[in-house]
Write a protein that holds these residues in place. Structure first.
Motif, PDB file in Angstrom:
ATOM      1  N   GLN A 223       0.667  -1.141   0.023  1.00  0.00           N
ATOM      2  CA  GLN A 223      -0.155  -0.189   0.058  1.00  0.00           C
ATOM      3  C   GLN A 223       1.007   1.151   0.091  1.00  0.00           C
ATOM      4  OE1 GLN A 223      -2.559   0.354   3.615  1.00  0.00           O
ATOM      5  NE2 GLN A 223      -2.601   2.514   3.211  1.00  0.00           N
ATOM      6  N   PRO A 224       0.807   2.078  -0.650  1.00  0.00           N
ATOM      7  CA  PRO A 224       1.511   3.254  -0.955  1.00  0.00           C
ATOM      8  C   PRO A 224       1.357   4.178   0.336  1.00  0.00           C
ATOM      9  CG  PRO A 224       0.293   3.212  -2.833  1.00  0.00           C
ATOM     10  CD  PRO A 224      -0.212   2.305  -1.807  1.00  0.00           C
ATOM     11  N   GLY A 225       2.582   4.771   1.025  1.00  0.00           N
ATOM     12  CA  GLY A 225       2.544   5.486   1.998  1.00  0.00           C
ATOM     13  C   GLY A 225       3.414   5.274   2.834  1.00  0.00           C
ATOM     14  N   ARG A 226       4.176   6.093   3.843  1.00  0.00           N
ATOM     15  CA  ARG A 226       5.201   5.636   4.768  1.00  0.00           C
ATOM     16  C   ARG A 226       4.561   4.845   6.082  1.00  0.00           C
ATOM     17  NH1 ARG A 226       8.982  10.582   6.407  1.00  0.00           N
ATOM     18  NH2 ARG A 226      10.062   8.966   7.243  1.00  0.00           N
ATOM     19  N   GLY A 227       5.348   3.841   6.333  1.00  0.00           N
ATOM     20  CA  GLY A 227       4.909   3.003   7.478  1.00  0.00           C
ATOM     21  C   GLY A 227       4.103   1.843   7.312  1.00  0.00           C
ATOM     22  N   THR A 228       3.702   1.621   5.983  1.00  0.00           N
ATOM     23  CA  THR A 228       3.061   0.289   5.723  1.00  0.00           C
ATOM     24  C   THR A 228       4.025  -0.771   5.570  1.00  0.00           C
ATOM     25  OG1 THR A 228       2.907   1.129   3.302  1.00  0.00           O
ATOM     26  CG2 THR A 228       1.278   1.938   4.776  1.00  0.00           C
ATOM     27  N   SER A 229       3.419  -2.036   5.923  1.00  0.00           N
ATOM     28  CA  SER A 229       3.964  -3.207   5.442  1.00  0.00           C
ATOM     29  C   SER A 229       4.116  -3.689   4.391  1.00  0.00           C
ATOM     30  CB  SER A 229       3.657  -4.133   6.798  1.00  0.00           C
ATOM     31  OG  SER A 229       3.892  -3.780   8.117  1.00  0.00           O
TER      32      SER A 229
END
Length: 273
Positions: free
Chosen positions: A140-146
């Motif tokens: 999934q786009p975005g910071r902090g996603t696994s």
């Protein structure tokens, strides 16, 4: 409200192999679905604009070696050095994300089925490690996603292997020895049904010299977090390896293609499973 983006033009339509056709719903005709070519970058023409984003030495740790990601030999080259560091100093990352075509990027949405194919060259210096070395991910786009799924070079019982897993559930899709696949071009096929709960599935295929080395599928898995899914390619590895495998090295990719399954019936389950 999110703005919708105009879909890129359809470049071609390829028939779906019989082994991968979704099973038709009751009353529906067989063979309705087909893979539609949505992404076919010419590296020499488009360069790195073939991708949604480029993550090249985000921490600026090794500017003298820049760029670490470049066009090379009609494809793309990813270099990594033992001196490189990501924003988290215990790891290294040089990756590209997504698929850009016609000025906009493709969005993999919930309920859709996508397929990517490409050729990959892993040299003998890009070795499997005791901690993570990922060379392809979906996220999934975005910071902090696994990650959702990962292709990794992993030491298993002292052996160097290449594997594909569903990340959060730690479910192995397939695994094979790495060393016979190094220092040669290997063809990769990857398919994902994007769905929540147990409605998703993943297929991972490796072919070397015309021989199918792995053709593995895992059903009943969760392949969606939120928003959308996008692929990533490159070298993302931990510095915590205990096998002495970290080297200055690189990886090559070429002949990259992206397909979307159109005309799916519901439920989109594959007849081959």
């Amino acid at each position: 409200m999110k703005r919708s983006r105009k879909a890129p033009p359809v470049l071609a339509t390829a028939p779906l192999p019989a082994s991968a056709l979704p099973a038709p719903a009751a009353g529906a005709g067989a063979g309705v679905a087909a893979w539609r070519l949505r992404w076919s970058p010419d590296a020499s023409r488009t360069g790195l604009s073939a991708f949604e984003t480029v993550e090249d030495d985000r921490a600026g740790s090794h500017p003298s070696a820049a760029p670490h990601i470049k066009v090379s030999g009609g494809g793309f080259r990813f270099d990594v050095h033992t001196a490189d560091r990501d924003r988290a100093a215990d790891r290294q990352r040089h990756e590209v994300t997504g698929m850009r075509e016609g000025g906009s990027y493709l969005r993999w949405r919930l309920g859709e089925t996508w397929r990517v194919t490409y050729s990959m060259y892993v040299p003998g210096t890009l070795r499997a490690t005791t901690t993570f070395t990922h060379i392809m991910q979906t996220k999934q786009p975005g910071r902090g996603t696994s990650p959702i799924t990962v292709t990794s070079l992993r030491r298993v019982g002292g052996r160097q292997t290449i594997e594909h897993k569903i990340f959060a559930e730690n479910v192995l899709v397939g695994r094979t020895d790495l060393e016979p696949l190094q220092d040669r071009w290997v063809d990769v096929e990857y398919e994902i049904k994007i769905a929540n709960g147990a409605a998703g599935w993943v297929r991972w295929v490796l072919r070397s010299g015309g021989t199918t080395v792995v053709d593995a599928t895992k059903t009943g898995v969760d392949t969606f977090l939120a928003d959308r899914v996008r692929p990533k390619w490159g070298i993302y590895r931990s510095l915590g390896d205990t096998s002495g495998s970290l080297r200055n090295t690189y990886m090559l990719l070429r002949d990259m293609r992206g397909y979307q399954l159109v005309g799916e019936t519901a439920p989109a389950l594959r007849r081959r499973l």
